[in-house]
Design a protein around this motif. Structure first.
Motif, PDB file in Angstrom:
ATOM      1  N   ASP A   9       0.797  -1.286  -0.049  1.00 24.32           N
ATOM      2  CA  ASP A   9      -0.053   0.111  -0.064  1.00 24.32           C
ATOM      3  C   ASP A   9       0.766   1.274  -0.114  1.00 24.32           C
ATOM      4  O   ASP A   9       1.777   1.328   0.821  1.00 24.32           O
ATOM      5  N   ASP A  10       0.346   2.197  -0.775  1.00 25.25           N
ATOM      6  CA  ASP A  10       0.836   3.580  -0.607  1.00 25.25           C
ATOM      7  C   ASP A  10       0.259   4.357   0.382  1.00 25.25           C
ATOM      8  O   ASP A  10      -0.618   3.810   1.093  1.00 25.25           O
ATOM      9  N   ASP A  11       0.633   5.599   0.476  1.00 25.57           N
ATOM     10  CA  ASP A  11      -0.083   6.646   1.566  1.00 25.57           C
ATOM     11  C   ASP A  11      -1.622   6.546   1.233  1.00 25.57           C
ATOM     12  O   ASP A  11      -2.532   7.066   2.410  1.00 25.57           O
ATOM     13  N   ASN A  12      -2.198   6.277   0.167  1.00 23.75           N
ATOM     14  CA  ASN A  12      -3.754   6.102   0.001  1.00 23.75           C
ATOM     15  C   ASN A  12      -4.412   5.140   0.124  1.00 23.75           C
ATOM     16  O   ASN A  12      -5.345   4.612  -0.268  1.00 23.75           O
ATOM     17  N   GLY A  13      -3.483   4.135   0.660  1.00 24.50           N
ATOM     18  CA  GLY A  13      -4.197   2.586   0.786  1.00 24.50           C
ATOM     19  C   GLY A  13      -4.223   1.830  -0.556  1.00 24.50           C
ATOM     20  O   GLY A  13      -4.981   0.812  -0.697  1.00 24.50           O
TER      21      GLY A  13
ATOM     22  N   ASP B 291      10.387  -0.571  -2.564  1.00 30.01           N
ATOM     23  CA  ASP B 291       9.843   0.965  -2.092  1.00 30.01           C
ATOM     24  C   ASP B 291       9.553   0.549  -0.672  1.00 30.01           C
ATOM     25  O   ASP B 291       9.854   1.760   0.092  1.00 30.01           O
TER      26      ASP B 291
ATOM     27  N   ARG C  58       3.347   0.276  -4.371  1.00 31.85           N
ATOM     28  CA  ARG C  58       4.664   0.090  -3.870  1.00 31.85           C
ATOM     29  C   ARG C  58       5.272  -1.246  -4.212  1.00 31.85           C
ATOM     30  O   ARG C  58       4.595  -2.225  -3.672  1.00 31.85           O
TER      31      ARG C  58
END
Length: 150
Positions: free
Chosen positions: A56-60, A68, A64
């Motif tokens: 997950d990235d910062d927005n869920g 990363d 990644r």
């Protein structure tokens, strides 16, 4: 070659009561090798594993890669990925490669994966009776076959 990749919060492999390898966030990979596999299959899988974006990235959003998130990888040999169950109820393992083929390709996969990751990957012991523990995160589980590239 066939692999099952599981995104994990942690995973470990124990042999005869001793922990051989343990990882935190990353991938636990089961690797099956058949006689027709080669270094080309290894290279394709390493590229796919390293580039796979399932964290997950910062927005869920799964956006990644293992690089990363600075994740770890544990690779376990798994000849049973080539089970044939077409006839009867007892699986056949005839498609799984013999040790002369599978051990060098397993070691090559682990070495190339370590190089691409930038650090050592955890391993089991080829042919040993291993106890594998993991906490599948998600759960996220992905199957790849180098002879059926979907």
């Amino acid at each position: 070659m066939r692999i099952i990749i599981q995104r994990v919060s942690h995973a470990s492999v124990t042999i005869e009561g001793n922990t051989k390898s343990a990882i935190k966030t990353g991938y636990m990979i089961l690797l099956g090798i058949e006689e027709r596999d080669s270094s080309e299959d290894v290279d394709w899988l390493v590229k796919k594993v390293i580039g796979l974006r399932v964290f997950d990235d910062d927005n869920g959003v799964m956006n990644r890669s293992i690089i990363d998130v600075e994740g770890d990888i544990l690779v376990i040999s798994q000849f049973t990925l080539f089970a044939s169950y077409k006839k009867g109820n007892r699986p056949s393992w005839l498609r799984a490669a013999c040790h002369d083929i599978s051990i060098p390709l397993y070691e090559e996969f682990c070495q190339k994966l370590s190089t691409a990751l930038g650090r050592q990957v955890g391993t089991g012991e080829f042919g040993a009776d291993m106890k594998v523990e993991l906490l599948n995160d998600g759960p996220v589980t992905i199957f790849m076959d180098t002879h059926n590239k979907e």
